[in-house]
Write a protein that holds these residues in place. Structure first.
Motif, short mmCIF file in Angstrom:
data_model
loop_
_atom_site.label_atom_id
_atom_site.label_comp_id
_atom_site.label_asym_id
_atom_site.label_seq_id
_atom_site.Cartn_x
_atom_site.Cartn_y
_atom_site.Cartn_z
N GLY A 324 62.64 13.11 69.53
CA GLY A 324 63.38 14.45 69.59
C GLY A 324 64.91 14.06 69.93
N VAL A 325 65.19 12.84 70.05
CA VAL A 325 66.61 12.73 70.79
C VAL A 325 67.51 12.01 69.43
CG1 VAL A 325 68.07 11.59 72.32
CG2 VAL A 325 65.94 12.46 72.83
N LEU A 326 68.68 12.82 68.98
CA LEU A 326 69.45 12.12 67.80
C LEU A 326 70.71 11.48 68.35
CD1 LEU A 326 70.06 11.96 64.72
CD2 LEU A 326 70.98 14.00 64.95
N VAL A 327 70.94 10.17 68.28
CA VAL A 327 72.13 9.56 68.81
C VAL A 327 72.75 9.15 67.72
CG1 VAL A 327 71.19 8.97 71.13
CG2 VAL A 327 71.09 7.26 69.44
N ARG A 328 73.81 8.39 67.70
CA ARG A 328 74.82 7.91 66.45
C ARG A 328 74.56 6.37 66.21
NH1 ARG A 328 79.15 10.24 63.79
NH2 ARG A 328 79.56 9.11 61.94
N ASP A 329 74.21 5.89 65.05
CA ASP A 329 74.35 4.38 64.66
C ASP A 329 75.85 4.45 64.06
OD1 ASP A 329 74.35 1.98 63.61
OD2 ASP A 329 72.53 2.35 62.52
N VAL A 330 76.68 3.90 64.51
CA VAL A 330 78.17 3.73 64.07
C VAL A 330 78.38 2.53 63.28
CG1 VAL A 330 79.03 5.20 65.81
CG2 VAL A 330 78.81 2.68 66.34
N GLY A 331 77.34 1.79 62.99
CA GLY A 331 77.41 0.51 62.12
C GLY A 331 77.61 -0.63 62.79
N LEU A 332 77.66 -0.77 64.14
CA LEU A 332 77.91 -2.09 65.11
C LEU A 332 76.65 -2.65 65.27
CD1 LEU A 332 80.81 -0.68 67.58
CD2 LEU A 332 81.06 -2.46 65.58
N PRO A 333 76.37 -3.72 64.86
CA PRO A 333 75.07 -4.38 64.91
C PRO A 333 74.61 -4.53 66.44
CG PRO A 333 76.16 -5.60 63.18
CD PRO A 333 77.02 -4.66 63.85
N GLY A 334 73.44 -4.01 66.82
CA GLY A 334 73.17 -4.06 68.01
C GLY A 334 73.61 -2.98 69.10
N TRP A 335 74.37 -2.20 68.62
CA TRP A 335 75.02 -0.91 69.56
C TRP A 335 74.82 0.28 68.91
CZ3 TRP A 335 78.08 -2.15 73.79
CH2 TRP A 335 78.42 -3.50 74.02
N LEU A 336 74.47 1.43 69.83
CA LEU A 336 74.64 2.82 69.54
C LEU A 336 75.31 3.54 70.47
CD1 LEU A 336 70.59 3.27 69.35
CD2 LEU A 336 72.08 3.03 67.28
N ARG A 337 75.67 4.89 69.90
CA ARG A 337 76.45 5.78 70.73
C ARG A 337 75.48 7.03 70.95
NH1 ARG A 337 81.23 8.49 67.19
NH2 ARG A 337 79.45 9.89 67.52
N VAL A 338 75.77 7.42 72.01
CA VAL A 338 75.33 8.76 72.61
C VAL A 338 76.49 9.56 73.21
CG1 VAL A 338 74.70 7.77 74.71
CG2 VAL A 338 73.34 9.85 73.94
N THR A 339 76.10 11.00 72.82
CA THR A 339 77.16 11.99 73.44
C THR A 339 76.72 12.39 74.76
OG1 THR A 339 77.70 12.76 71.21
CG2 THR A 339 78.21 14.24 72.94
N ALA A 340 77.52 12.49 75.51
CA ALA A 340 77.24 13.17 76.90
C ALA A 340 76.88 14.61 76.65
CB ALA A 340 78.18 12.72 78.14
N GLY A 341 75.86 14.95 76.99
CA GLY A 341 75.66 16.60 76.78
C GLY A 341 75.40 17.37 78.31
N THR A 342 74.33 18.29 78.28
CA THR A 342 73.90 18.75 79.31
C THR A 342 73.00 18.02 80.32
OG1 THR A 342 71.89 19.61 78.43
CG2 THR A 342 74.00 21.14 78.37
N ALA A 343 73.13 18.24 81.50
CA ALA A 343 72.13 17.51 82.39
C ALA A 343 70.53 17.32 81.67
CB ALA A 343 71.93 17.95 84.03
#
Length: 357
Positions: A324-343
Motif C-alpha cells: 500500500g505504499v506508492l513511491v517513484r521509479d524515476v528510471g535510475l537503475p537501482g534507485w527509487l525516490r520517496v516523498t517525505a509525507g506525514t509522520a
C-alpha cells in the motif's frame, strides 16, 4: 479504434508516451512530491470567499497579465523584486514552456544536467528545441568545472539548472550558477521548485538576479504551499524577460478563479508554509533511517529522498506497492525516490521497506 499511427502526427512524437507518474488508489501515496498535509480550514474558507467573489463576473475575461497576483508574489519573494520582474502561469511547467517558446525553438538548443527534472526534455521537444543531456559527476553531483566544460562545448541557447535537483534532491553550490552565468551564451534557468525545503544556509539564485539579465529563477506553489491542485507557477527575472515571455503567452492564460485562489493562498502563506518544518523533519528522518540500514541515500534539500535499493528497483517498487505504499521509479537503475509525507506515512514507508528488499 484510431491509433496515433493513423494520424499525421509529427515524426518526433511517434512512439512517445505522455509524462506522468502512476495515479493509483493506495493508502500511502509518496510518488509525486505533493504536500501530504491538507490545506488548513481557515485557508480553505479564505480561498472559498475569494472564489465566490469572482463568480458573478465570470462572463468577463480575467486580468490578462495577473498584475495583482504578480505583485503579491514579488512581495513574498523579497530581494527587492517588483511586479515587472515576476510572471505567473499554470504551474512552473507552463512557465518553462513559455521560456523555451521565447528563447528556444527550431535551430536552438537547451541543455540540462541529468538526471534532472524529466519534463525539461519533453518541453524542449514540444517547442522543437534540440535537447542536450549533459552529464553529472560522482554521486549525481555537479561542480562548476564540470558544468562550465559542457556549456562551453555545446553553447546552448537555454541552460536548465535545478536547485534543489529533482530527482536527487540536493541544492547546487552557488558557485556552479555563477560559473555557468559567466560562460553561457544564452538564458540560464534555475528551477527552484523545492526551494522552501532547502536546509539552512542554502543560497537561492534570487540573490544573484541583480546584474544578470539572462538569469531566470522559476518557482511553484505546488509543493511547499500545498497548492498542487491550484496549478500556479511563477518566475523572477529581469523585466525584459517578462516582456519577452508575454510575447508567447496565450491570452487570458490564468483564469480569474486561479488568480483569486492563488492570491488568497499567498496571503495565508504563514499557515500554508507551517508544514514545511514538519516535512523537513520527516525527510531527514528517512535519510537517517535508510542510512542506518546500510543504504546509499542522496543528500536532500527537497521534500523527497532518492535512495539506492541494492538491486532491481522495480522489484522493490512492486513490493512496496503490495503493502500500500506508492513511491517513484524515476528510471535510475537501482534507485527509487520517496516523498517525505506525514509522520504516519513515513512510518508506513519505513516499515514497508524492512520487508521489501
Amino acid at each position: 479504434m484510431t491509433s496515433l499511427d493513423d494520424l499525421p502526427i509529427r515524426a518526433d512524437l511517434r512512439g512517445l508516451s505522455p509524462y506522468g507518474a502512476p495515479q493509483l488508489d493506495v493508502p500511502v501515496r509518496l510518488n509525486t512530491n505533493e504536500n501530504s498535509h491538507p490545506v488548513p480550514e481557515p485557508v480553505v474558507e479564505a480561498i472559498g470567499k475569494a472564489l465566490a467573489a469572482e463568480l458573478r463576473e465570470l462572463n468577463r475575461y480575467p486580468d490578462r497579465d495577473a498584475v495583482a497576483l504578480r505583485a503579491d508574489l514579488a512581495e513574498y519573494l523579497g530581494h527587492g523584486l517588483t511586479v515587472e520582474q515576476v510572471w505567473a502561469a499554470n504551474g512552473s511547467n507552463e512557465i518553462q514552456q513559455q521560456l523555451l517558446q521565447a528563447f528556444g525553438g527550431p535551430g536552438r538548443t537547451a541543455l540540462g544536467f541529468v538526471p534532472a527534472y524529466s519534463m525539461h526534455p519533453l518541453l524542449a521537444l514540444g517547442t522543437s528545441t534540440r535537447w542536450v543531456p549533459a552529464a553529472r559527476g560522482v554521486d549525481f553531483g555537479l561542480t562548476a568545472e564540470e558544468a562550465v566544460t559542457q556549456v562551453r562545448e555545446h553553447r546552448p541557447d537555454v541552460v536548465f539548472l535545478c536547485s534543489p535537483n529533482n530527482p536527487t534532491g540536493t541544492a547546487l553550490d552557488p558557485a556552479v550558477i555563477a560559473a555557468v552565468l559567466d560562460v553561457a551564451p544564452g538564458m540560464v534557468v534555475v528551477d527552484e521548485a523545492y526551494a522552501e525545503f532547502a536546509r539552512p544556509g542554502t543560497v537561492s539564485a534570487l540573490a544573484v538576479l541583480p546584474g544578470h539579465p539572462r538569469l531566470v529563477v522559476t518557482r511553484t506553489m505546488s509543493k511547499a504551499f500545498g497548492f498542487a491542485g491550484g496549478r500556479l507557477g511563477y518566475l523572477a527575472a529581469d523585466a525584459a524577460v517578462v516582456r519577452a515571455v508575454q510575447l508567447v503567452r496565450l491570452p487570458y492564460h490564468l483564469s480569474a478563479l486561479t488568480q483569486a485562489a492563488a492570491r488568497a493562498a499567498v496571503a495565508h502563506r504563514d499557515a500554508l508554509l507551517g508544514t514545511v518544518s514538519a516535512i523537513m523533519a520527516q525527510r531527514d528522518r528517512i535519510v537517517a533511517t535508510l542510512r542506518e540500514r546500510g543504504l546509499r541515500v542522496a543528500d536532500s534539500d527537497a521534500n523527497f529522498v532518492l535512495f539506492e535499493v541494492g538491486g532491481d528497483q522495480t522489484v522493490v517498487w512492486n513490493a512496496l506497492l503490495a503493502q500500500g505504499v506508492l513511491v517513484r521509479d524515476v528510471g535510475l537503475p537501482g534507485w527509487l525516490r520517496v516523498t517525505a509525507g506525514t509522520a504516519a506515512e513515513t512510518d508506513a514507508f519505513l516499515s514497508a521497506m524492512e520487508t521489501s528488499q
